[in-house]
Write a protein that holds these residues in place. Structure first.
Motif, PDB file in Angstrom:
ATOM      1  N   MET A   1       0.911  -1.141  -0.066  1.00  0.00           N
ATOM      2  CA  MET A   1      -0.020  -0.122  -0.097  1.00  0.00           C
ATOM      3  C   MET A   1       0.820   1.216  -0.050  1.00  0.00           C
ATOM      4  N   ILE A   2       1.953   1.483   0.928  1.00  0.00           N
ATOM      5  CA  ILE A   2       2.900   2.237   1.197  1.00  0.00           C
ATOM      6  C   ILE A   2       3.451   2.470  -0.429  1.00  0.00           C
ATOM      7  N   LYS A   3       3.971   1.664  -1.268  1.00  0.00           N
ATOM      8  CA  LYS A   3       4.465   1.706  -2.488  1.00  0.00           C
ATOM      9  C   LYS A   3       3.655   2.249  -3.291  1.00  0.00           C
ATOM     10  N   LYS A   4       2.423   1.910  -3.375  1.00  0.00           N
ATOM     11  CA  LYS A   4       1.384   2.362  -4.426  1.00  0.00           C
ATOM     12  C   LYS A   4       1.276   3.919  -4.021  1.00  0.00           C
ATOM     13  N   LEU A   5       0.958   4.349  -2.681  1.00  0.00           N
ATOM     14  CA  LEU A   5       0.933   5.804  -2.561  1.00  0.00           C
ATOM     15  C   LEU A   5       2.271   6.525  -2.915  1.00  0.00           C
ATOM     16  N   ALA A   6       3.377   6.045  -2.594  1.00  0.00           N
ATOM     17  CA  ALA A   6       4.571   6.787  -3.272  1.00  0.00           C
ATOM     18  C   ALA A   6       4.562   6.953  -4.689  1.00  0.00           C
ATOM     19  N   HIS A   7       4.060   5.716  -5.320  1.00  0.00           N
ATOM     20  CA  HIS A   7       4.115   5.671  -6.769  1.00  0.00           C
ATOM     21  C   HIS A   7       3.165   6.725  -7.205  1.00  0.00           C
ATOM     22  N   MET A   8       2.032   7.049  -6.505  1.00  0.00           N
ATOM     23  CA  MET A   8       0.945   8.103  -6.953  1.00  0.00           C
ATOM     24  C   MET A   8       1.483   9.257  -6.585  1.00  0.00           C
ATOM     25  N   GLY A   9       2.246   9.476  -6.227  1.00  0.00           N
ATOM     26  CA  GLY A   9       3.115  10.968  -5.844  1.00  0.00           C
ATOM     27  C   GLY A   9       2.892  11.387  -4.551  1.00  0.00           C
ATOM     28  N   LEU A  10       2.475  10.808  -3.406  1.00  0.00           N
ATOM     29  CA  LEU A  10       2.181  11.345  -2.228  1.00  0.00           C
ATOM     30  C   LEU A  10       3.552  10.905  -1.557  1.00  0.00           C
ATOM     31  N   THR A  11       3.931  12.204  -1.015  1.00  0.00           N
ATOM     32  CA  THR A  11       5.120  12.373  -0.231  1.00  0.00           C
ATOM     33  C   THR A  11       5.222  12.404   1.483  1.00  0.00           C
ATOM     34  N   ALA A  12       6.042  12.069   2.159  1.00  0.00           N
ATOM     35  CA  ALA A  12       6.069  12.058   3.633  1.00  0.00           C
ATOM     36  C   ALA A  12       5.615  13.511   4.039  1.00  0.00           C
ATOM     37  N   ASP A  13       6.393  14.403   3.256  1.00  0.00           N
ATOM     38  CA  ASP A  13       5.972  15.818   3.693  1.00  0.00           C
ATOM     39  C   ASP A  13       4.370  16.158   3.462  1.00  0.00           C
ATOM     40  N   MET A  14       3.786  15.667   2.571  1.00  0.00           N
ATOM     41  CA  MET A  14       2.374  15.859   2.644  1.00  0.00           C
ATOM     42  C   MET A  14       1.596  15.288   3.485  1.00  0.00           C
ATOM     43  N   ALA A  15       2.036  14.126   3.948  1.00  0.00           N
ATOM     44  CA  ALA A  15       1.190  13.198   5.080  1.00  0.00           C
ATOM     45  C   ALA A  15       1.543  13.966   6.301  1.00  0.00           C
ATOM     46  N   TYR A  16       2.644  14.590   6.493  1.00  0.00           N
ATOM     47  CA  TYR A  16       3.005  15.276   7.760  1.00  0.00           C
ATOM     48  C   TYR A  16       2.276  16.451   7.791  1.00  0.00           C
ATOM     49  N   ALA A  17       2.013  17.041   6.602  1.00  0.00           N
ATOM     50  CA  ALA A  17       1.157  18.389   6.412  1.00  0.00           C
ATOM     51  C   ALA A  17      -0.181  18.278   6.812  1.00  0.00           C
ATOM     52  N   ALA A  18      -0.815  17.015   6.222  1.00  0.00           N
ATOM     53  CA  ALA A  18      -2.055  16.820   6.687  1.00  0.00           C
ATOM     54  C   ALA A  18      -2.352  16.393   7.994  1.00  0.00           C
ATOM     55  N   GLY A  19      -1.426  15.659   8.722  1.00  0.00           N
ATOM     56  CA  GLY A  19      -1.541  15.557  10.198  1.00  0.00           C
ATOM     57  C   GLY A  19      -1.588  16.669  10.931  1.00  0.00           C
ATOM     58  N   ALA A  20      -0.751  17.656  10.655  1.00  0.00           N
ATOM     59  CA  ALA A  20      -0.568  19.133  11.405  1.00  0.00           C
ATOM     60  C   ALA A  20      -1.937  19.767  11.093  1.00  0.00           C
ATOM     61  N   ALA A  21      -2.403  19.751   9.749  1.00  0.00           N
ATOM     62  CA  ALA A  21      -3.852  20.227   9.319  1.00  0.00           C
ATOM     63  C   ALA A  21      -5.017  19.758  10.192  1.00  0.00           C
ATOM     64  N   SER A  22      -4.774  18.683  10.252  1.00  0.00           N
ATOM     65  CA  SER A  22      -5.721  18.050  11.095  1.00  0.00           C
ATOM     66  C   SER A  22      -6.012  18.353  12.567  1.00  0.00           C
ATOM     67  N   ILE A  23      -4.987  18.440  12.921  1.00  0.00           N
ATOM     68  CA  ILE A  23      -4.546  19.036  14.558  1.00  0.00           C
ATOM     69  C   ILE A  23      -5.519  20.348  14.699  1.00  0.00           C
ATOM     70  N   GLY A  24      -5.034  21.211  13.548  1.00  0.00           N
ATOM     71  CA  GLY A  24      -5.880  22.740  13.706  1.00  0.00           C
ATOM     72  C   GLY A  24      -7.379  22.497  13.221  1.00  0.00           C
TER      73      GLY A  24
END
Length: 72
Positions: A1-24
């Protein structure tokens, strides 16, 4: 699943930003629910907790994606 997400263009920085945004967003949804609904603090707490539970998932995805990026 992680390989597929990375292949689709999702980066770790995007996931971290989504985590921070969800806190706000958690705090924002709590405030809006408290002010706009007549259900009281119980419903506001539920909304805040519901959205706040997304953050650990996004941060975990960020860690997994960072490890996947290191393999390349």
């Amino acid at each position: 699943m992680i390989k597929k997400l990375a292949h689709m263009g999702l980066t770790a920085d995007m996931a971290y930003a989504a985590g921070a945004a969800s806190i706000g967003l958690s705090f924002l949804s709590w405030c809006v629910s408290l002010k706009r609904e007549d259900a009281g603090i119980d419903r506001a707490d539920r909304w805040g907790l519901f959205v706040g539970e997304w953050a650990p998932t996004f941060f975990a995805l960020g860690i997994a994606l960072r490890l996947e990026e290191g393999r390349r």
